[in-house]
Design an enzyme around this catalytic site. Sequence first.
Site, PDB file in Angstrom:
ATOM      1  N   ILE A 111       0.826  -1.327   0.076  1.00 29.36           N
ATOM      2  CA  ILE A 111      -0.167  -0.063  -0.091  1.00 29.36           C
ATOM      3  C   ILE A 111       1.064   1.293  -0.109  1.00 29.36           C
ATOM      4  O   ILE A 111       0.610   2.216  -0.601  1.00 29.36           O
ATOM      5  CB  ILE A 111      -1.044  -0.041   1.270  1.00 29.36           C
ATOM      6  CG1 ILE A 111      -1.686  -1.448   1.300  1.00 29.36           C
ATOM      7  CG2 ILE A 111      -1.815   1.117   1.177  1.00 29.36           C
ATOM      8  CD1 ILE A 111      -2.469  -1.433   2.489  1.00 29.36           C
TER       9      ILE A 111
ATOM     10  N   SER B 282      -7.015  -0.954  10.461  1.00 26.92           N
ATOM     11  CA  SER B 282      -7.596  -2.113   9.769  1.00 26.92           C
ATOM     12  C   SER B 282      -8.928  -2.297   9.936  1.00 26.92           C
ATOM     13  O   SER B 282      -9.485  -1.984  11.450  1.00 26.92           O
ATOM     14  CB  SER B 282      -6.636  -3.220   9.885  1.00 26.92           C
ATOM     15  OG  SER B 282      -7.428  -4.492   9.639  1.00 26.92           O
TER      16      SER B 282
ATOM     17  N   TYR C 214      -2.092  -9.608  15.871  1.00 31.90           N
ATOM     18  CA  TYR C 214      -2.101  -8.496  14.957  1.00 31.90           C
ATOM     19  C   TYR C 214      -3.379  -7.349  15.064  1.00 31.90           C
ATOM     20  O   TYR C 214      -2.963  -6.339  15.122  1.00 31.90           O
ATOM     21  CB  TYR C 214      -2.150  -9.018  13.420  1.00 31.90           C
ATOM     22  CG  TYR C 214      -2.499  -8.125  12.479  1.00 31.90           C
ATOM     23  CD1 TYR C 214      -1.511  -7.313  11.881  1.00 31.90           C
ATOM     24  CD2 TYR C 214      -3.833  -8.067  11.810  1.00 31.90           C
ATOM     25  CE1 TYR C 214      -1.700  -6.369  11.058  1.00 31.90           C
ATOM     26  CE2 TYR C 214      -4.100  -7.017  10.821  1.00 31.90           C
ATOM     27  CZ  TYR C 214      -2.984  -6.206  10.383  1.00 31.90           C
ATOM     28  OH  TYR C 214      -3.320  -5.227   9.432  1.00 31.90           O
TER      29      TYR C 214
ATOM     30  N   LYS D  19      -3.320  -3.285  16.232  1.00 31.59           N
ATOM     31  CA  LYS D  19      -3.942  -2.092  15.711  1.00 31.59           C
ATOM     32  C   LYS D  19      -4.923  -1.382  16.770  1.00 31.59           C
ATOM     33  O   LYS D  19      -4.839  -0.210  16.811  1.00 31.59           O
ATOM     34  CB  LYS D  19      -5.105  -2.714  14.633  1.00 31.59           C
ATOM     35  CG  LYS D  19      -4.133  -3.215  13.320  1.00 31.59           C
ATOM     36  CD  LYS D  19      -3.151  -2.054  12.633  1.00 31.59           C
ATOM     37  CE  LYS D  19      -2.211  -2.620  11.708  1.00 31.59           C
ATOM     38  NZ  LYS D  19      -1.194  -1.831  11.093  1.00 31.59           N
TER      39      LYS D  19
END
Length: 336
Positions: free
Chosen positions: A13, A125, A149, A153
């Site tokens: 990205i 996310s 994970y 975030k």
Amino acid sequence: MQTILVTGGTGFIGSHTCVELIQAGYDVVILDNLSNSKESCVDRIKEITGVGVKFYKADLLDLESTKRIFDENKIDSVIHFAGLKAVGESVEKPLEYYENNIGGTINLIKAMRDANCKSIVFSSSATVYGVNNKVPYTEEMTTSATNPYGYTKVMIEQILNDMTVSDKDWSVVALRYFNPIGAHESGLIGENPNGIPNNLVPYIAQVALGKLEHLRVFGDDYETPDGTGVRDYIHVTDLAKGHLAALEYAAENKGFQPINLGTGNGSSVMEVVKAYEKACGKNIPVVVTPRRAGDIAESYAETSLAKKLLGWEAKLDISKMCEDSWNFTMKNPEGM
Ligand code: NAD
Ligand code: UD1
């Protein structure tokens, strides 16, 4: 001309965002430790834009190197992509994920604070919506996670929010991406998964190339129109453009603001398979298997806040996403 530090700028990205930034007239400085990307990406960005970027091979866990970048450049704002992102791996190696993603972000914030640079756009996310919220997801819903994970975030959003409370000069936009796929139209940059892909579209691409035999469809008994999982796939170029809008928003607004970046439309696994078959002109064999642990039936965004605050909306559809993925895959069968 504004100078933007892009951490993780040689990644999937990040590289697409660098292209859009350069084309919009920003100066770009990239920081990346190349743990999941290659330096050749810097040349690809130049090939697309005709403009070179300053590249630092540096690790956010190294505070001194990170600070040096702020000493050597007058950074106006930061877009922070750098992080580890594989859900399954995060379950195997939680410490590595917490250390890299949270430790790296804390060092970045320290370096920014010392350089009096207090504007940041962060890669969050849709995973922060957890498993208990109902679609479409809206930004004020409570956040949670089901794996390390996802927790990184949730926690990084909290840390950045706390920064804006402690010092009113900070501007933070946390962009909650839905499912980014596709590649740059040129076919020069795209997603470079290591080994056998976990995510749907990179996996289909390998099947289309003939490197993998068939796609396993993880469950066809969900409460969705065709029984397969529904996600909000978004073209990486649309996503990249969303970052430019977020930078402009951050320049005008202080405080912490989470914003969804999605299309607002869900596509099922079988719809994506059909679109990919059309894009590549081949049959994608599928085998239905039991559900993958941790998966949910549907995930898609409520997109009105992005429209209202950023004046941004996604424009490219699933056909274009699959066409650009296939174009990149054909041009780079061994990856970038
Ligand atoms: P990517 O792996 O292609 O890019 C991340 C880059 O960060 C890589 O180039 C890697 O080398 C670099 N990096 C990692 N740790 C670093 C460190 N400590 N110091 C310096 N560089 C480091 O991933 P991507 O798909 O481009 O994702 C970018 C960001 O967006 C990540 O934070 C990811 O969690 C988030 N995100 C991605 C998705 C997705 O589906 N791709 C979805 C939601 C959120
Ligand atoms: C995954 C991550 C999520 C992350 C997101 C980023 C998991 C459990 N979740 O989301 O945290 O933010 O990537 O893009 O890994 N599918 C198949 N066969 C495959 C691969 C996928 O049927 O071989 C299905 C999945 O069941 C799902 C859909 O395709 O319904 C999309 O899967 P994937 O691309 O892995 O993304 P997410 O699971 O949405």
